[in-house]
Design a protein around this motif. Structure first.
Motif, PDB file in Angstrom:
ATOM      1  N   ARG A   3       0.805  -1.219   0.000  1.00  0.00           N
ATOM      2  CA  ARG A   3       0.000   0.000   0.000  1.00  0.00           C
ATOM      3  C   ARG A   3       0.838   1.269   0.000  1.00  0.00           C
ATOM      4  O   ARG A   3       0.375   2.325  -0.437  1.00  0.00           O
ATOM      5  CB  ARG A   3      -0.961  -0.020   1.193  1.00  0.00           C
ATOM      6  CG  ARG A   3      -2.181  -0.887   0.964  1.00  0.00           C
ATOM      7  CD  ARG A   3      -2.964  -1.149   2.230  1.00  0.00           C
ATOM      8  NE  ARG A   3      -2.329  -2.203   3.029  1.00  0.00           N
ATOM      9  CZ  ARG A   3      -2.946  -2.888   3.982  1.00  0.00           C
ATOM     10  NH1 ARG A   3      -4.208  -2.598   4.283  1.00  0.00           N
ATOM     11  NH2 ARG A   3      -2.331  -3.843   4.646  1.00  0.00           N
ATOM     12  N   LEU A   4       2.073   1.184   0.485  1.00  0.00           N
ATOM     13  CA  LEU A   4       2.933   2.369   0.486  1.00  0.00           C
ATOM     14  C   LEU A   4       3.100   2.928  -0.923  1.00  0.00           C
ATOM     15  O   LEU A   4       3.035   4.139  -1.133  1.00  0.00           O
ATOM     16  CB  LEU A   4       4.308   2.020   1.069  1.00  0.00           C
ATOM     17  CG  LEU A   4       5.313   3.168   1.033  1.00  0.00           C
ATOM     18  CD1 LEU A   4       5.000   4.200   2.103  1.00  0.00           C
ATOM     19  CD2 LEU A   4       6.742   2.656   1.170  1.00  0.00           C
ATOM     20  N   GLN A  11      -2.980   0.408   9.158  1.00  0.00           N
ATOM     21  CA  GLN A  11      -3.401  -0.826   8.496  1.00  0.00           C
ATOM     22  C   GLN A  11      -2.201  -1.629   8.007  1.00  0.00           C
ATOM     23  O   GLN A  11      -2.166  -2.870   8.135  1.00  0.00           O
ATOM     24  CB  GLN A  11      -4.333  -0.493   7.334  1.00  0.00           C
ATOM     25  CG  GLN A  11      -5.685   0.034   7.774  1.00  0.00           C
ATOM     26  CD  GLN A  11      -6.401   0.790   6.670  1.00  0.00           C
ATOM     27  OE1 GLN A  11      -5.948   0.824   5.513  1.00  0.00           O
ATOM     28  NE2 GLN A  11      -7.526   1.416   6.996  1.00  0.00           N
ATOM     29  N   MET A  12      -1.204  -0.951   7.447  1.00  0.00           N
ATOM     30  CA  MET A  12      -0.008  -1.645   6.988  1.00  0.00           C
ATOM     31  C   MET A  12       0.723  -2.300   8.154  1.00  0.00           C
ATOM     32  O   MET A  12       1.167  -3.452   8.061  1.00  0.00           O
ATOM     33  CB  MET A  12       0.930  -0.676   6.257  1.00  0.00           C
ATOM     34  CG  MET A  12       0.415  -0.182   4.928  1.00  0.00           C
ATOM     35  SD  MET A  12       1.702   0.694   3.956  1.00  0.00           S
ATOM     36  CE  MET A  12       2.049   2.100   5.026  1.00  0.00           C
ATOM     37  N   ALA A  13       0.855  -1.571   9.258  1.00  0.00           N
ATOM     38  CA  ALA A  13       1.550  -2.113  10.428  1.00  0.00           C
ATOM     39  C   ALA A  13       0.840  -3.355  10.958  1.00  0.00           C
ATOM     40  O   ALA A  13       1.486  -4.350  11.323  1.00  0.00           O
ATOM     41  CB  ALA A  13       1.659  -1.049  11.508  1.00  0.00           C
ATOM     42  N   ALA A  14      -0.478  -3.291  10.994  1.00  0.00           N
ATOM     43  CA  ALA A  14      -1.235  -4.455  11.462  1.00  0.00           C
ATOM     44  C   ALA A  14      -1.044  -5.647  10.536  1.00  0.00           C
ATOM     45  O   ALA A  14      -0.966  -6.798  10.986  1.00  0.00           O
ATOM     46  CB  ALA A  14      -2.719  -4.094  11.576  1.00  0.00           C
ATOM     47  N   ALA A  15      -0.960  -5.392   9.242  1.00  0.00           N
ATOM     48  CA  ALA A  15      -0.790  -6.483   8.277  1.00  0.00           C
ATOM     49  C   ALA A  15       0.593  -7.129   8.399  1.00  0.00           C
ATOM     50  O   ALA A  15       0.730  -8.352   8.312  1.00  0.00           O
ATOM     51  CB  ALA A  15      -1.007  -5.957   6.857  1.00  0.00           C
ATOM     52  N   VAL A  16       1.629  -6.327   8.590  1.00  0.00           N
ATOM     53  CA  VAL A  16       2.975  -6.888   8.772  1.00  0.00           C
ATOM     54  C   VAL A  16       3.033  -7.679  10.072  1.00  0.00           C
ATOM     55  O   VAL A  16       3.602  -8.767  10.131  1.00  0.00           O
ATOM     56  CB  VAL A  16       4.029  -5.764   8.751  1.00  0.00           C
ATOM     57  CG1 VAL A  16       5.410  -6.321   9.127  1.00  0.00           C
ATOM     58  CG2 VAL A  16       4.089  -5.107   7.379  1.00  0.00           C
ATOM     59  N   GLY A  17       2.432  -7.129  11.127  1.00  0.00           N
ATOM     60  CA  GLY A  17       2.280  -7.856  12.381  1.00  0.00           C
ATOM     61  C   GLY A  17       3.533  -7.960  13.226  1.00  0.00           C
ATOM     62  O   GLY A  17       4.623  -7.505  12.849  1.00  0.00           O
ATOM     63  N   LYS A  18       3.358  -8.582  14.387  1.00  0.00           N
ATOM     64  CA  LYS A  18       4.446  -8.670  15.363  1.00  0.00           C
ATOM     65  C   LYS A  18       5.646  -9.441  14.828  1.00  0.00           C
ATOM     66  O   LYS A  18       6.792  -8.988  14.948  1.00  0.00           O
ATOM     67  CB  LYS A  18       3.944  -9.329  16.654  1.00  0.00           C
ATOM     68  CG  LYS A  18       5.005  -9.370  17.750  1.00  0.00           C
ATOM     69  CD  LYS A  18       4.547 -10.122  18.982  1.00  0.00           C
ATOM     70  CE  LYS A  18       4.610 -11.625  18.782  1.00  0.00           C
ATOM     71  NZ  LYS A  18       4.388 -12.373  20.049  1.00  0.00           N
TER      72      LYS A  18
END
Length: 233
Positions: A19-20, A143-150
């Motif tokens: 998305r970036l 949203q991107m951060a959540a998709a990449v995840g821990k």
């Protein structure tokens, strides 16, 4: 990838996904065969670079942001003959300061202990210009951060901590190079962009006013026009 079009590989940053660069990739799709790499699968910059090279065509233009810039430098070490031109957005060639490295290690430890909240409200003002807070830009970042995840974050942060110093590499870069930085970027400030510009012969430096760390989201049209000019140069 389409063999009849010139190729462009786009590299996202930490906690970023396709998305970036989506707006620019879509706009360029009629003229350039674009591929947005996934940099969430490996825990070293070297492995990230090898994965990109394995998936890329024989020769390509390379544009990268932030952590993606670290991967771009590694690609220039591993296979410089494959890169036709280079665009570096809001990144740096130097290593972290001791303070910043300590912050990274602290965040990594928290994530290992299960405390991962993506991009916190406290961090958001350091990522994007204040005018984009509480907007579609900040929503996309989250949203991107959540998709990449821990787990993806742990791999990426470890890779960044262990990365090589790329300052010695800059003098060896001979392809047309564009360097872009938001004037208000607090993470990879203008001084870092100027340093790269001074050491990469013939490079072009663009400083974007009222822009933070993520020009492809904050200033999508200006980012697109810069990429078009760079690809046509």
């Amino acid at each position: 990838m389409q063999a009849n079009l010139p190729a462009l590989v786009l590299l996202p940053g930490l906690l970023n996904d396709e998305r970036l660069w989506a707006q620019q990739a879509d706009a360029l799709s009629a003229d350039v065969d674009t591929h947005i790499a996934d940099l969430s699968q490996d825990d070293s910059i070297g492995a990230m670079a090898r994965r990109v090279l394995d998936e890329a065509p024989p020769r390509f233009a390379l544009a990268a942001l932030s952590m993606g810039g670290y991967v771009a430098f590694e690609i220039m070490r591993q296979a410089p003959e494959r890169v036709l031109r280079l665009a570096l957005f809001d990144t740096m060639a130097s290593l972290d300061s001791a303070e910043r490295a300590a912050t990274r290690r602290g965040l990594l430890q928290l994530a290992h202990r299960g405390r991962f909240i993506g991009v916190s409200p406290q961090l958001m003002p350091r990522l994007i210009h204040p005018r984009w807070l509480d907007s579609h830009v900040s929503a996309t970042v989250q949203q991107m951060a959540a998709a990449v995840g821990k787990e993806g974050f742990i791999r990426q942060q470890q890779a960044i901590i262990d990365r090589a110093d790329s300052l010695p590499l800059l003098a060896d870069i001979r392809v047309p190079t564009l360097i872009v930085v938001g004037a208000d970027d607090q993470l990879t400030p203008v001084a870092e962009a100027r340093l790269m510009h001074e050491r990469i012969a013939g490079s072009r430096l663009e400083i974007l006013p009222e822009c933070g760390h993520l020009p492809p989201l904050e200033m999508p049209e200006r980012t697109l026009s810069l990429l078009r000019e760079w690809l046509d140069s």
